[in-house]
Scaffold this motif. Structure first.
Motif, PDB file in Angstrom:
ATOM      1  N   MET A   1     -15.145  10.025   8.695  1.00  0.00           N
ATOM      2  CA  MET A   1     -13.999   9.735   8.031  1.00  0.00           C
ATOM      3  C   MET A   1     -13.427   8.436   8.257  1.00  0.00           C
ATOM      4  O   MET A   1     -13.303   7.900   9.689  1.00  0.00           O
ATOM      5  N   ARG A   2     -12.926   7.584   7.540  1.00  0.00           N
ATOM      6  CA  ARG A   2     -12.155   6.253   7.438  1.00  0.00           C
ATOM      7  C   ARG A   2     -10.749   6.426   7.093  1.00  0.00           C
ATOM      8  O   ARG A   2     -10.608   7.039   6.007  1.00  0.00           O
ATOM      9  N   VAL A   3      -9.939   5.986   7.903  1.00  0.00           N
ATOM     10  CA  VAL A   3      -8.723   6.294   7.820  1.00  0.00           C
ATOM     11  C   VAL A   3      -8.087   4.679   7.409  1.00  0.00           C
ATOM     12  O   VAL A   3      -8.243   3.736   8.288  1.00  0.00           O
ATOM     13  N   PHE A   4      -7.311   4.345   6.111  1.00  0.00           N
ATOM     14  CA  PHE A   4      -6.952   3.406   5.523  1.00  0.00           C
ATOM     15  C   PHE A   4      -5.453   3.492   5.460  1.00  0.00           C
ATOM     16  O   PHE A   4      -4.968   4.174   5.063  1.00  0.00           O
ATOM     17  N   LEU A   5      -4.763   2.224   5.478  1.00  0.00           N
ATOM     18  CA  LEU A   5      -3.567   1.952   5.445  1.00  0.00           C
ATOM     19  C   LEU A   5      -3.511   1.037   4.037  1.00  0.00           C
ATOM     20  O   LEU A   5      -4.036  -0.067   4.105  1.00  0.00           O
ATOM     21  N   ASP A   6      -2.727   1.820   3.185  1.00  0.00           N
ATOM     22  CA  ASP A   6      -2.441   1.073   1.746  1.00  0.00           C
ATOM     23  C   ASP A   6      -1.141   0.356   1.816  1.00  0.00           C
ATOM     24  O   ASP A   6      -0.124   1.110   1.543  1.00  0.00           O
ATOM     25  N   ASP A   7      -1.067  -0.656   2.099  1.00  0.00           N
ATOM     26  CA  ASP A   7      -0.026  -1.448   2.136  1.00  0.00           C
ATOM     27  C   ASP A   7       0.225  -2.046   0.722  1.00  0.00           C
ATOM     28  O   ASP A   7       1.238  -3.017   0.391  1.00  0.00           O
ATOM     29  N   THR A   8      -0.503  -1.957  -0.365  1.00  0.00           N
ATOM     30  CA  THR A   8      -0.378  -2.654  -1.453  1.00  0.00           C
ATOM     31  C   THR A   8       0.918  -1.980  -2.305  1.00  0.00           C
ATOM     32  O   THR A   8       1.430  -2.717  -3.528  1.00  0.00           O
ATOM     33  N   VAL A   9       1.519  -0.862  -2.216  1.00  0.00           N
ATOM     34  CA  VAL A   9       2.463  -0.272  -2.997  1.00  0.00           C
ATOM     35  C   VAL A   9       3.694  -0.624  -2.021  1.00  0.00           C
ATOM     36  O   VAL A   9       3.912  -0.422  -0.733  1.00  0.00           O
ATOM     37  N   PRO A  10       4.449  -1.723  -2.953  1.00  0.00           N
ATOM     38  CA  PRO A  10       5.597  -2.068  -2.041  1.00  0.00           C
ATOM     39  C   PRO A  10       6.598  -0.916  -2.093  1.00  0.00           C
ATOM     40  O   PRO A  10       6.862  -0.026  -2.678  1.00  0.00           O
ATOM     41  N   ARG A  11       7.378  -0.899  -0.522  1.00  0.00           N
ATOM     42  CA  ARG A  11       8.365  -0.158  -0.444  1.00  0.00           C
ATOM     43  C   ARG A  11       9.709  -0.529  -0.867  1.00  0.00           C
ATOM     44  O   ARG A  11      10.235  -1.558  -0.597  1.00  0.00           O
ATOM     45  N   ASP A  12      10.201   0.655  -1.387  1.00  0.00           N
ATOM     46  CA  ASP A  12      11.618   0.320  -1.877  1.00  0.00           C
ATOM     47  C   ASP A  12      12.719   0.722  -0.718  1.00  0.00           C
ATOM     48  O   ASP A  12      12.640   1.861  -0.129  1.00  0.00           O
ATOM     49  N   PRO A  13      13.452  -0.437  -0.555  1.00  0.00           N
ATOM     50  CA  PRO A  13      14.518  -0.187   0.571  1.00  0.00           C
ATOM     51  C   PRO A  13      15.468   0.909   0.384  1.00  0.00           C
ATOM     52  O   PRO A  13      16.429   1.257   1.217  1.00  0.00           O
ATOM     53  N   PHE A  14      15.699   1.211  -0.952  1.00  0.00           N
ATOM     54  CA  PHE A  14      16.761   2.035  -1.315  1.00  0.00           C
ATOM     55  C   PHE A  14      16.268   3.324  -1.881  1.00  0.00           C
ATOM     56  O   PHE A  14      16.898   4.282  -2.436  1.00  0.00           O
ATOM     57  N   GLU A  15      14.923   3.669  -1.486  1.00  0.00           N
ATOM     58  CA  GLU A  15      14.278   5.011  -1.648  1.00  0.00           C
ATOM     59  C   GLU A  15      15.053   6.043  -0.971  1.00  0.00           C
ATOM     60  O   GLU A  15      15.819   5.919   0.050  1.00  0.00           O
ATOM     61  N   ASP A  16      15.076   7.140  -1.123  1.00  0.00           N
ATOM     62  CA  ASP A  16      15.692   8.403  -0.907  1.00  0.00           C
ATOM     63  C   ASP A  16      15.740   8.627   0.743  1.00  0.00           C
ATOM     64  O   ASP A  16      16.423   9.067   1.322  1.00  0.00           O
ATOM     65  N   GLY A  17      14.423   8.343   1.213  1.00  0.00           N
ATOM     66  CA  GLY A  17      14.382   8.212   2.894  1.00  0.00           C
ATOM     67  C   GLY A  17      15.147   7.379   3.609  1.00  0.00           C
ATOM     68  O   GLY A  17      15.820   7.952   4.587  1.00  0.00           O
ATOM     69  N   ALA A  18      15.645   6.322   3.093  1.00  0.00           N
ATOM     70  CA  ALA A  18      16.667   5.481   3.886  1.00  0.00           C
ATOM     71  C   ALA A  18      17.984   5.990   3.663  1.00  0.00           C
ATOM     72  O   ALA A  18      18.611   5.946   4.809  1.00  0.00           O
ATOM     73  N   LEU A  19      18.135   6.238   2.608  1.00  0.00           N
ATOM     74  CA  LEU A  19      19.531   7.149   2.415  1.00  0.00           C
ATOM     75  C   LEU A  19      19.730   8.299   3.315  1.00  0.00           C
ATOM     76  O   LEU A  19      20.811   8.557   3.968  1.00  0.00           O
ATOM     77  N   GLU A  20      18.775   9.350   3.123  1.00  0.00           N
ATOM     78  CA  GLU A  20      18.653  10.567   4.195  1.00  0.00           C
ATOM     79  C   GLU A  20      18.766  10.243   5.586  1.00  0.00           C
ATOM     80  O   GLU A  20      19.463  11.125   6.202  1.00  0.00           O
ATOM     81  N   ASN A  21      17.993   9.262   5.999  1.00  0.00           N
ATOM     82  CA  ASN A  21      18.291   8.908   7.364  1.00  0.00           C
ATOM     83  C   ASN A  21      19.586   8.507   7.779  1.00  0.00           C
ATOM     84  O   ASN A  21      20.367   8.774   8.836  1.00  0.00           O
TER      85      ASN A  21
END
Length: 189
Positions: free
Chosen positions: A131-151
């Motif tokens: 099994m190979r484990v890859f980090l896919d950083d090609t999808v830009p992270r939205d700073p205003f996504e729900d996770g930031a607000l929930e935190n």
């Protein structure tokens, strides 16, 4: 030359001509390495698993993770969950159970740690996998996504909760103190 003598070489020629086509259809071992250049290889895990058994791994790395599981021998299947560290075919959130390469994309918003279960299919006495484990950083992270607000909201709630807990503790303290004073006054009177 008789037709019977002619047929075997023709059949062999047809078989040889169809090999590249079937090889590309079935996938080659090199296809396992055919991933976007932007992906970062984090880990390579190799192992063996007995028929009907699980091998468990824990994923702590944040971000969008792509799991590529290739059965080198036998048939290993992949089960993933962010609710249990021991996912199975009964308790999983994501899964891939093919007879070939299994791929699961773990979203960045999955709670960490993520449980990974590798299952040895009972059709084979033992399955060997990589099994190979890859980090896919090609999808830009939205700073205003729900996770930031929930935190941020959970931090405010924890601040309010600690203040409420303090007031409740203070109230219990005064209730006990007043109760003890009443007992002492009753004894003295």
């Amino acid at each position: 030359m008789t037709p019977a003598q002619c047929c075997p070489p023709v059949a062999l020629l047809l078989l040889v001509a169809s090999l590249p086509l079937s090889h590309s259809f079935l996938g080659s071992p090199d296809d396992h390495d055919a991933v976007p250049e932007e992906w970062l290889l984090l880990h390579v895990v190799q192992g063996q698993i007995g028929a009907g058994n699980y091998s468990y791994l824990r994923l702590n790395h944040d971000g969008r993770i792509v799991l590529h599981l290739r059965s080198l021998r036998g048939d290993a299947d992949l089960y993933v969950s962010d609710r249990t560290l021991r996912p199975s075919f009964d308790t999983y959130k994501l899964q891939s159970a093919t007879c070939g390469q299994d791929v699961v994309v773990v979203p960045g918003d999955f709670a960490r740690p993520v449980g990974i279960g590798i299952y040895g299919h009972p059709s084979y006495l033992e399955s060997e996998f990589e099994m190979r484990v890859f980090l896919d950083d090609t999808v830009p992270r939205d700073p205003f996504e729900d996770g930031a607000l929930e935190n941020e909201q959970s931090q405010k709630k924890s601040h309010l909760t600690s203040a409420d807990d303090f007031q409740e503790e203070e109230s219990i303290f005064w209730t006990i103190l007043i109760g003890l004073l009443k007992i002492i006054v009753e004894i003295l009177v």
